[in-house]
Design a protein around this motif. Structure first.
Motif, PDB file in Angstrom:
ATOM      1  N   SER A 103       3.906   0.426   2.910  1.00 49.24           N
ATOM      2  CA  SER A 103       3.934  -0.705   3.821  1.00 49.24           C
ATOM      3  C   SER A 103       3.680  -1.962   3.001  1.00 49.24           C
ATOM      4  N   THR A 151      -3.421  12.658  -0.965  1.00 45.68           N
ATOM      5  CA  THR A 151      -4.844  12.692  -1.335  1.00 45.68           C
ATOM      6  C   THR A 151      -5.458  11.314  -1.538  1.00 45.68           C
ATOM      7  N   GLY A 152      -4.788  10.249  -1.120  1.00 53.56           N
ATOM      8  CA  GLY A 152      -5.389   8.940  -1.304  1.00 53.56           C
ATOM      9  C   GLY A 152      -4.427   7.802  -1.030  1.00 53.56           C
ATOM     10  N   ILE A 153      -4.913   6.599  -1.253  1.00 50.59           N
ATOM     11  CA  ILE A 153      -4.149   5.381  -1.006  1.00 50.59           C
ATOM     12  C   ILE A 153      -4.181   4.516  -2.263  1.00 50.59           C
ATOM     13  N   SER A 183       0.857  -1.185   0.000  1.00 49.53           N
ATOM     14  CA  SER A 183       0.000   0.000   0.000  1.00 49.53           C
ATOM     15  C   SER A 183       0.889   1.228   0.000  1.00 49.53           C
ATOM     16  N   LEU A 184       0.484   2.227  -0.766  1.00 56.19           N
ATOM     17  CA  LEU A 184       1.168   3.514  -0.800  1.00 56.19           C
ATOM     18  C   LEU A 184       0.183   4.569  -0.342  1.00 56.19           C
ATOM     19  N   ARG A 185       0.597   5.391   0.617  1.00 54.31           N
ATOM     20  CA  ARG A 185      -0.266   6.468   1.090  1.00 54.31           C
ATOM     21  C   ARG A 185       0.256   7.779   0.508  1.00 54.31           C
ATOM     22  N   PHE A 186      -0.636   8.499  -0.161  1.00 51.36           N
ATOM     23  CA  PHE A 186      -0.331   9.794  -0.758  1.00 51.36           C
ATOM     24  C   PHE A 186      -1.090  10.868   0.013  1.00 51.36           C
ATOM     25  N   SER A 223      -3.305   0.543  -3.420  1.00 51.36           N
ATOM     26  CA  SER A 223      -2.990  -0.809  -2.951  1.00 51.36           C
ATOM     27  C   SER A 223      -2.764  -1.695  -4.166  1.00 51.36           C
ATOM     28  N   ARG A 230       6.494  12.826   0.822  1.00 53.87           N
ATOM     29  CA  ARG A 230       5.376  12.580   1.722  1.00 53.87           C
ATOM     30  C   ARG A 230       4.765  11.197   1.536  1.00 53.87           C
ATOM     31  N   LYS A 231       5.211  10.449   0.535  1.00 54.76           N
ATOM     32  CA  LYS A 231       4.685   9.100   0.285  1.00 54.76           C
ATOM     33  C   LYS A 231       5.251   8.132   1.310  1.00 54.76           C
ATOM     34  N   GLU A 290       4.740   0.854   8.255  1.00 51.63           N
ATOM     35  CA  GLU A 290       4.716   1.876   7.213  1.00 51.63           C
ATOM     36  C   GLU A 290       6.036   2.627   7.227  1.00 51.63           C
TER      37      GLU A 290
END
Length: 159
Positions: free
Chosen positions: A157, A18-20, A13-16, A22, A153-154, A133
């Motif tokens: 996990s 403005t969103g995620i 999973s990548l968290r940005f 997977s 900022r990315k 993460e």
């Protein structure tokens, strides 16, 4: 599975900001399939092999608050069953030769390859650390990266 030193399955999973995003990749499936979806505030795109569906939310006229959905479906030949990726590799090599001829030694393709290696290395580190993460770091090595602040900022996990 088995005594091999390569992965059979991969999930991340990548968290940005403005969103995620997977992803799950498997080399254990009974049949080769390409499936993905992208979801946004007013719709989604679903791809299954060569079939594409775009769903767009449209507000009803008159401000009633009702929502209508518009669906568009299309089939586009993509050679997704060819796991050798021959056509992709040929165009990649052509692009590489062109970049060298233009003196672009660290262009878009090299930056993308760097980010792929960085993501893989960070996923391994996350897996070793209980799927914690972790931030993607190291993009400062790419001088002139105009999106460095976003990438810093990315986080990733692996689990």
């Amino acid at each position: 599975m088995g005594p091999f030193d390569t992965e059979d399955d991969f999930s991340c999973s990548l968290r940005f900001p403005t969103g995620i995003a997977s992803a799950h990749l498997s080399w254990n499936a009974g049949v080769r399939k390409v499936l993905y979806t992208l979801h946004g505030e007013r719709g989604a795109v679903r791809v299954e092999d060569d079939d594409i569906e775009v769903a767009v939310q449209e507000r009803a006229a008159g401000g009633s608050g009702n929502v209508n959905w518009k669906f568009e479906r299309e089939a586009i030949r993509s050679d997704w069953m060819d796991s050798s990726h021959v056509s992709w590799f040929n165009s990649l090599f052509d692009d590489f030769k062109g970049a060298l001829a233009r003196g672009e030694y660290v262009g878009r393709d090299a930056e993308e390859a760097f980010r792929c290696v960085q993501l893989i290395a960070t996923a391994y580190a996350s897996a070793r650390d209980g799927s914690r993460e972790l931030p993607l770091v190291g993009l400062a090595a790419l001088e002139g990266d105009d999106v460095r602040d976003v990438h810093n900022r990315k986080v990733v996990s692996h689990g």
